[in-house]
Design an enzyme around this catalytic site. Sequence first.
Site, mmCIF file in Angstrom:
data_model
loop_
_atom_site.group_PDB
_atom_site.id
_atom_site.type_symbol
_atom_site.label_atom_id
_atom_site.label_comp_id
_atom_site.label_asym_id
_atom_site.label_seq_id
_atom_site.Cartn_x
_atom_site.Cartn_y
_atom_site.Cartn_z
ATOM 1 N N GLU A 68 42.816 36.680 31.564
ATOM 2 C CA GLU A 68 44.147 36.439 32.121
ATOM 3 C C GLU A 68 44.191 35.116 32.879
ATOM 4 O O GLU A 68 45.130 34.331 32.728
ATOM 5 C CB GLU A 68 44.537 37.607 33.018
ATOM 6 C CG GLU A 68 44.672 38.913 32.244
ATOM 7 C CD GLU A 68 45.730 39.835 32.794
ATOM 8 O OE1 GLU A 68 46.848 39.833 32.245
ATOM 9 O OE2 GLU A 68 45.420 40.548 33.775
ATOM 10 N N GLU A 86 42.181 46.239 29.357
ATOM 11 C CA GLU A 86 42.914 47.100 30.287
ATOM 12 C C GLU A 86 43.393 48.408 29.665
ATOM 13 O O GLU A 86 43.245 49.486 30.265
ATOM 14 C CB GLU A 86 44.095 46.326 30.878
ATOM 15 C CG GLU A 86 43.719 45.343 31.973
ATOM 16 C CD GLU A 86 43.154 44.034 31.449
ATOM 17 O OE1 GLU A 86 42.862 43.152 32.270
ATOM 18 O OE2 GLU A 86 43.012 43.879 30.216
#
Length: 266
Positions: A120, A140
């Site tokens: 990210e 995730e």
Amino acid sequence: MGGTEHLTVQREGATLVLTLNRPQAKNALSLAMLVGLYDGWLEADEDDSVRSVVFTGAGGTFCAGMDLKALAGKGMEGEQYRDRLKADPDLHWKAMLRHHRPRKPVIAAVEGYCVAGGTEMLQGTDIRVAGESATFGLFEVQRGLFPIGGSTVRLQRQIPRTHALEMLLTARPYSAAEAADIGLIGHVVPDGTALEKALEIAERINSCGPLAVEAVKASVYETAEMTESDGLAAELARGWPVFDTADAKEGARAFAEKRPPVYKRA
């Protein structure tokens, strides 16, 4: 220069090198690391002698994401920094480049794991270099979590949507070669040489006119979601004043005189 126990700050000429420094935890994000990162981005923005930033990790790993023990409420190292987070509840997002875009070019030098929060943060950088054994991925959903660091927005704008959705929904690891094939990174180099290559790119950028470099970076991001006509108008508004700077005149003189230019940000 600042830094914390989990984030080191060094100068290499006109390049500021920010290094995630928690190798025993695969550079998983800690409060001390986030505070150090945020301060590093601010230092780069505010110091005109800094012309580029290299972002890397210590111990052969970039970043394995958030400290899940901390996320589960079991505490986080660096309690002395909690006042900083209370004073600025957005600090962690700025540190992770979700809510902050440095005005200087940021080059990522990746070795080892660059997953979850690592991938990210990578999306907030401008140029990306990785060792051939590096691993990328957004894990995730496999853990019942949401990649809230910006990936559902940014990734589809940086690589083809089919690849973005596969990375987001399968939670599988990607090799450096595959990451390069889909456009997530720009260079794959022998293991252990990503920082060297990133500094080489940074030095090339540092030799260019700093006002022009910053204006070009700003224009690319500013116009990304505009229509072509609006983008061209915005480009002209941002780019035309650069031609009237002392740096532009110095660049022309240096070219005519066949010498390296000496830029002064004027």
